[in-house]
Design a protein around this motif. Structure first.
Motif, PDB file in Angstrom:
ATOM      1  N   LEU A  78     -18.377  -0.882 -43.442  1.00 47.90           N
ATOM      2  CA  LEU A  78     -18.286   0.553 -43.152  1.00 47.90           C
ATOM      3  C   LEU A  78     -19.669   1.163 -42.906  1.00 47.90           C
ATOM      4  CD1 LEU A  78     -15.479   1.936 -45.525  1.00 47.90           C
ATOM      5  CD2 LEU A  78     -15.344   1.363 -43.103  1.00 47.90           C
ATOM      6  N   GLY A  79     -20.516   0.411 -42.204  1.00 47.59           N
ATOM      7  CA  GLY A  79     -21.815   0.942 -41.828  1.00 47.59           C
ATOM      8  C   GLY A  79     -22.917   0.729 -42.847  1.00 47.59           C
ATOM      9  N   TYR A  80     -22.617   0.055 -43.960  1.00 38.60           N
ATOM     10  CA  TYR A  80     -23.613  -0.223 -44.998  1.00 38.60           C
ATOM     11  C   TYR A  80     -23.633  -1.721 -45.285  1.00 38.60           C
ATOM     12  CZ  TYR A  80     -23.354   4.822 -45.885  1.00 38.60           C
ATOM     13  OH  TYR A  80     -23.371   6.188 -45.769  1.00 38.60           O
ATOM     14  N   TYR A  81     -24.807  -2.335 -45.188  1.00 38.43           N
ATOM     15  CA  TYR A  81     -24.909  -3.791 -45.295  1.00 38.43           C
ATOM     16  C   TYR A  81     -26.149  -4.185 -46.090  1.00 38.43           C
ATOM     17  CZ  TYR A  81     -21.796  -2.979 -41.387  1.00 38.43           C
ATOM     18  OH  TYR A  81     -20.766  -2.499 -40.609  1.00 38.43           O
ATOM     19  N   ASN A  82     -26.002  -5.261 -46.845  1.00 42.16           N
ATOM     20  CA  ASN A  82     -27.188  -5.815 -47.473  1.00 42.16           C
ATOM     21  C   ASN A  82     -28.158  -6.274 -46.398  1.00 42.16           C
ATOM     22  OD1 ASN A  82     -27.731  -5.747 -50.168  1.00 42.16           O
ATOM     23  ND2 ASN A  82     -26.585  -7.579 -50.707  1.00 42.16           N
ATOM     24  N   THR A  83     -29.424  -6.140 -46.679  1.00 40.49           N
ATOM     25  CA  THR A  83     -30.454  -6.516 -45.725  1.00 40.49           C
ATOM     26  C   THR A  83     -31.662  -7.006 -46.501  1.00 40.49           C
ATOM     27  OG1 THR A  83     -31.822  -5.692 -43.873  1.00 40.49           O
ATOM     28  CG2 THR A  83     -31.358  -4.159 -45.655  1.00 40.49           C
ATOM     29  N   LEU A 268     -29.731  -0.523 -49.467  1.00 41.60           N
ATOM     30  CA  LEU A 268     -28.486   0.249 -49.539  1.00 41.60           C
ATOM     31  C   LEU A 268     -28.659   1.546 -50.323  1.00 41.60           C
ATOM     32  CD1 LEU A 268     -26.112  -2.743 -50.237  1.00 41.60           C
ATOM     33  CD2 LEU A 268     -25.865  -1.186 -48.299  1.00 41.60           C
ATOM     34  N   GLY A 269     -29.286   1.476 -51.495  1.00 41.76           N
ATOM     35  CA  GLY A 269     -29.605   2.668 -52.269  1.00 41.76           C
ATOM     36  C   GLY A 269     -28.417   3.543 -52.613  1.00 41.76           C
ATOM     37  N   HIS A 514     -23.984  -0.771 -53.018  1.00 45.05           N
ATOM     38  CA  HIS A 514     -23.240  -0.217 -51.879  1.00 45.05           C
ATOM     39  C   HIS A 514     -22.648   1.134 -52.277  1.00 45.05           C
ATOM     40  CE1 HIS A 514     -20.305   0.088 -48.618  1.00 45.05           C
ATOM     41  NE2 HIS A 514     -20.881  -0.945 -48.032  1.00 45.05           N
ATOM     42  N   PRO A 515     -22.678   2.133 -51.379  1.00 41.29           N
ATOM     43  CA  PRO A 515     -22.146   3.452 -51.749  1.00 41.29           C
ATOM     44  C   PRO A 515     -20.649   3.456 -52.049  1.00 41.29           C
ATOM     45  CG  PRO A 515     -22.628   3.358 -49.404  1.00 41.29           C
ATOM     46  CD  PRO A 515     -23.223   2.127 -50.013  1.00 41.29           C
ATOM     47  N   PHE A 516     -19.921   2.431 -51.553  1.00 39.97           N
ATOM     48  CA  PHE A 516     -18.483   2.380 -51.791  1.00 39.97           C
ATOM     49  C   PHE A 516     -18.112   1.244 -52.745  1.00 39.97           C
ATOM     50  CE2 PHE A 516     -18.602   3.910 -47.164  1.00 39.97           C
ATOM     51  CZ  PHE A 516     -18.839   5.218 -47.554  1.00 39.97           C
TER      52      PHE A 516
END
Length: 936
Positions: A78-83, A268-269, A514-516
């Motif tokens: 959903l637009g948020y990924y580990n990096t 992600l924060g 992850h925010p979710f």
């Protein structure tokens, strides 16, 4: 007993404060504050906050809070990924005060390093999206998409109010779109393209997600063509990493591309901060909101970077502005751009290919196990159809440390990223009862990218750590930040960002959430957020706070939407007039318009205060339609207005609500509480009062604080059902930097926070007192005192000598200072805010520089130096200019480069001479120029 940290944060020690008090004629800080702050609003109690603790104790408490978060493997997507943040970027950008303490690059001559990094960002975005022009940057993907929607509306030829949105859009984006659309009369219509639903008969814009939330990659070319036939504009929210392998939005004729750069090395924060992006095709660049870096030229004709005109459009156009965006996410945009510089096109393509290969393995293995896939065309996200089993499968994966996304009872979504390993894939498959099998064949080949990208040398040079390290150092050396010296800006507080406050930001327990993620994994964050919101409510005197707004501008919007919701709940939807003083920050008017309100301007009197007679007249004229008044307190002119409580009472009597802009809250903490002297709502700039660093122009956090009657109208979780008016993509906005403000309040305690306010007011009055005989101080309150900032009037000097406020600002660079705020809120003036963090030696160094500059002005006035050839007109002076073979000026090289008081062993040299802003606006160049441009 105060925490030992208080003395670390506050610059002037007791002896220095005594000297400063003597200069302004007061015997004690208490006596000064009693005289400065109106008794009608004075808070005489003690803030109900825990006592301040040491830096070591604060880190221990933060460690305990962080330990309550669970760092799982997020495959939620959903637009948020580990990096992976390359260590050279983490250490030398994110953790480097040369980058994170810099101010917005409104003084371009001393901002060339971060402006180059942002130009790299814009080039990266335009190359990957196939668009012509990108800005630098947006707040997150959801707000970028919302800005794209309003851009489409004002640029579309269609008269329709309908905005068509692909049903496979990220749900948090959809929530923010709906929040932004409703007050503007835009109708968001969801269209399920997979089910064959038809687009509306008429619409002004179309939003497409690419790849979709389900992971599906679709060919949108036909839809784009159909939209253009209707006169509509098309926005594609595109994943930049996917665009290294997939055809670009520009290639299919899209008008706008929007999204996030989070997966380019930005942690992600728990939702932010992350740099969003917005890019447009040719012909739309003049309508692009936000900040835009352009290439101009300096006084020698050399290429030089600066912010383009529309960057400050709120201040120029006010209620006619097309956006209220003020803060960008500069620090994060710099990180993302450097990630692209470090990896280069081949490296990015290799990362994307690995991600895609993991997804292909998941797809092939699930299919081999007899599990149906929702789509066989994807980049990184595979959605499995598992009737009735979704929750059980996700629970099994979570038990093994991997978080999946439950779409509904029958579908589970799995997103691969840069950090996904074979072991992660095997764990996920085991949760499905499957085993690794042969990868699926890539069905996205028909949509494969065939165009080159990131061909500029900067993206093909710095791939070794040695080269990258030196490139980052070279850029930071070009800039002036708080690690060099004082940045005495009024309106935008530049105080100490203590290292201990910053330390927790990069801990995995905060950075890699992850925010979710399931709430069971985020208990540390929830505790920290709840505690911080409670502390902020206590400090401001309000009843409830939301930290969701990820910039002050978004806090303004959230507060006004709360007022709108309140009036509507009482059957008074007709109340839509917002009164705004003529001195207000430009975002106030823009925010009011975005909240569906009509702006009515209230005049200020000769002393800079709100004209109460004009206020009475405007209230009476609009009594039945009055929704709110927006005032900044202390005023935008840096004065504690004595009638603020009366103002609040007048507006309330007419049925309106009072919005106190919290931009200047740092002059109130511990001494006055807006929620108790009559205000109903405020936004707070954590990047000003509560020490989150500016990062070259962002990150910012703009929590909104409200009275009990407005609490139900605060923004809510964008993924929760219901009408919550979400203003950003994550429930707690830029949660990843909230530990900074938490640590500041925890270390300062109530006494320390109160002392910080008093010292800031003391410092501003000290500067005003010392400079008043050289430059008129434009406004003052009772007893001739200012609040936390003062305005120096350069207009009489300009009239008499031709020396402008720009000349003074640029000459300050030669003396080793960042200039104060120029021409805001009054044209031709300098607004100075010294903050509580600068010690007396630095304050005196600035005062001495300003007095010396006045001496130089006097030499121009006397005719000793020509009006068009003097150290001010030619400032700033570069090392190249001062060491040139020819020197034909009536002043010496020493005066030019080493004016009075400058330390010759620690001289800051600007890399370029004065920049021609008008040339850059006429000749808009917003991507990396060729190296030959600099050789010329």
């Amino acid at each position: 007993m105060t925490s030992p940290f208080v003395a670390r944060h506050i610059g002037p020690d007791p002896d220095e404060q005594t000297q400063m008090l003597k200069a302004i004629g007061y015997g004690s800080v208490d006596e000064l504050m009693d005289a400065a702050i109106p008794s009608s609003i004075r808070f005489t109690g003690s803030l109900g906050l825990p006592a301040g603790i040491s830096e070591e104790e604060t880190i221990a408490e933060l460690r305990a809070i962080a330990g309550r978060n669970v760092v799982a493997t997020p495959m939620i997507g959903l637009g948020y990924y580990n990096t992976v943040t390359p260590a050279v970027i983490k250490r030398n950008v994110l953790e480097n005060p040369a980058w994170y303490t810099a101010y917005t690059p409104y003084q371009p001559e001393i901002s060339q390093g971060r402006l180059e990094a942002l130009l790299n960002f814009q080039t990266m975005v335009t190359d990957l999206t196939g668009m012509t022009t990108a800005n630098a940057s947006m707040l997150d993907e959801a707000t970028a998409v919302a800005e794209a929607m309003t851009l489409a509306r004002r640029s579309s030829k269609s008269k329709s109010s309908v905005y068509a949105v692909d049903a496979d859009t990220f749900p948090q984006t959809l929530a923010v779109l709906r929040t932004r659309a409703e007050p503007l009369g835009i109708q968001v219509v969801l269209v399920d393209l997979d089910k064959g639903e038809q687009l509306p008969e008429d619409y002004f814009g179309l939003h497409l997600q690419y790849p979709g939330a389900s992971g599906a990659v679709r060919d949108h070319a036909v839809l784009v063509e159909a939209a253009h036939a209707k006169g509509a504009l098309v926005t594609v929210a595109a994943d930049l990493l996917a665009l290294t392998l997939l055809r670009t939005p520009g290639e299919i004729g899209a008008d706008i591309a929007a999204g996030t750069t989070q997966r380019f090395g930005v942690p992600l924060g728990f939702g932010g901060p992350h740099a969003g992006y917005l890019a447009v095709r040719a012909g739309l660049e003049r309508s692009l909101p936000g900040r835009l870096v352009g290439v101009s030229k300096d006084a020698d004709g050399a290429p030089a970077y600066r912010l383009a005109l529309q960057t400050r459009e709120q201040h120029i156009r006010r209620e006619k502005a097309t956006s209220n965006i003020c803060t960008a996410q500069v620090l994060l945009a710099v990180m993302a751009s450097m990630y692209a510089v470090y990896h280069g096109p081949q490296g990015l393509r290799a990362i994307a290919s690995r991600v895609h290969d993991r997804a292909l393995t998941l797809a092939g293995s699930l299919t081999a196990a007899g599990i149906e896939l929702a789509s066989d065309t994807f980049f990184d996200t595979v959605t499995a159809v598992v009737p009735g089993r979704a929750a059980g499968i996700a629970a099994a994966a979570a038990e093994a440390g991997v978080d999946l996304r439950v779409v509904d009872a029958d579908r589970v979504s799995i997103s691969a990223d840069e950090t996904t390993t074979d072991a992660h894939v095997a764990t996920v498959l085991a949760a499905f009862g499957a085993v690794p099998a042969a990868p699926a064949a890539s069905a996205a080949r028909a949509l494969a990218r065939t165009t080159e990208f990131l061909t500029h040398p900067v993206f093909n040079t710095h791939h070794s750590e040695t080269s990258m390290l030196r490139y980052l150092r070279k850029l930071s050396d070009r800039d002036y930040a708080l690690d060099r010296g004082m940045i005495p800006l009024g309106s935008c507080t530049m105080k100490l960002n203590a290292t201990t406050e910053m330390e927790a930001v990069t801990w995995p327990e905060f950075a890699n959430i992850h925010p979710f993620a399931p709430k069971s994994q985020t208990q540390g964050y929830e505790h920290l957020v709840a505690q911080l919101e409670t502390w902020l409510a206590e400090i401001t005197g309000y009843d409830a706070v939301s930290v969701q707004p990820n910039a002050g501008s978004q806090g303004e919007l959230a507060g006004l939407l709360a007022i709108r919701g309140y009036h509507r709940s009482r059957g008074e939807a007709h109340r839509d007039v917002c009164l705004i003083p003529s001195s207000a920050h430009g975002t106030n008017a823009a925010s009011a318009v975005m909240a569906g309100m009509r702006v009515v301007v209230v005049a200020c009197d000769a002393d800079g205060n709100i004209d109460m007679a004009d206020l009475d007249a405007k209230i009476e004229k609009h009594r039945d339609a009055l929704s709110a008044i927006m005032v900044t307190y202390p005023s935008t002119h840096g004065v504690y207005e004595t009638l603020i409580a009366d103002l609040c009472a007048k507006v309330h009597e007419a049925g309106g609500q009072v919005y106190v802009d919290g931009a200047n809250l740092n002059a109130l903490v511990g001494y006055a509480r807006p929620g108790k002297f009559g205000a109903d709502v405020s936004h707070l700039n954590l990047h000003k009062t509560f020490c989150i660093p500016h990062g070259g122009g962002g990150p910012g956090v703009g929590p909104v604080a409200v009275g009990a009657h407005l609490a139900e109208f605060l923004p809510g979780d964008p993924l929760e059902p219901g009408d919550h008016h979400a203003v950003s993509a994550a429930a707690h906005g830029s949660a990843g930097i909230l530990p900074i403000s938490w640590a500041y309040i925890r270390m300062m305690g109530p006494e320390g926070l109160t002392a910080a306010t008093a010292t800031a007011v003391l410092a501003a009055n000290y500067v005003a007192a010392r400079l008043r005989e050289h430059y008129p101080v434009l406004y003052a309150g009772e007893h001739g005192l200012v609040a936390h900032e003062c305005i120096l009037d350069v207009r009489p000097i300009t009239k008499a000598t031709g020396v402008t406020v720009d000349d003074v600002a640029k000459r300050l660079i030669d003396y080793g200072f960042h200039a104060p705020t120029m021409s805001f809120p009054v044209a031709g003036t300098l607004m100075v805010e010294p903050t509580e963090s600068e010690d007396l030696a630095e304050l005196d160094r600035f005062i001495a520089a300003m007095i010396a500059i006045k001496g130089e002005i006097d030499r121009v006035a006397s005719g000793e130096w020509a009006k068009d050839d003097n150290p001010l007109a030619n400032a700033p002076h570069t090392a190249s200019a001062v060491t040139a073979d020819e020197w034909n000026h009536p002043y010496s090289r020493s005066v030019a480069g080493f004016p009075e008081g400058v330390d010759r062993t620690a001289k800051y040299w600007p890399p370029v001479r004065r920049i021609d802003g008008a040339y850059g606006d006429r000749n808009l160049v917003c991507s990396c120029p060729s190296p030959e441009a600099f050789e010329d």
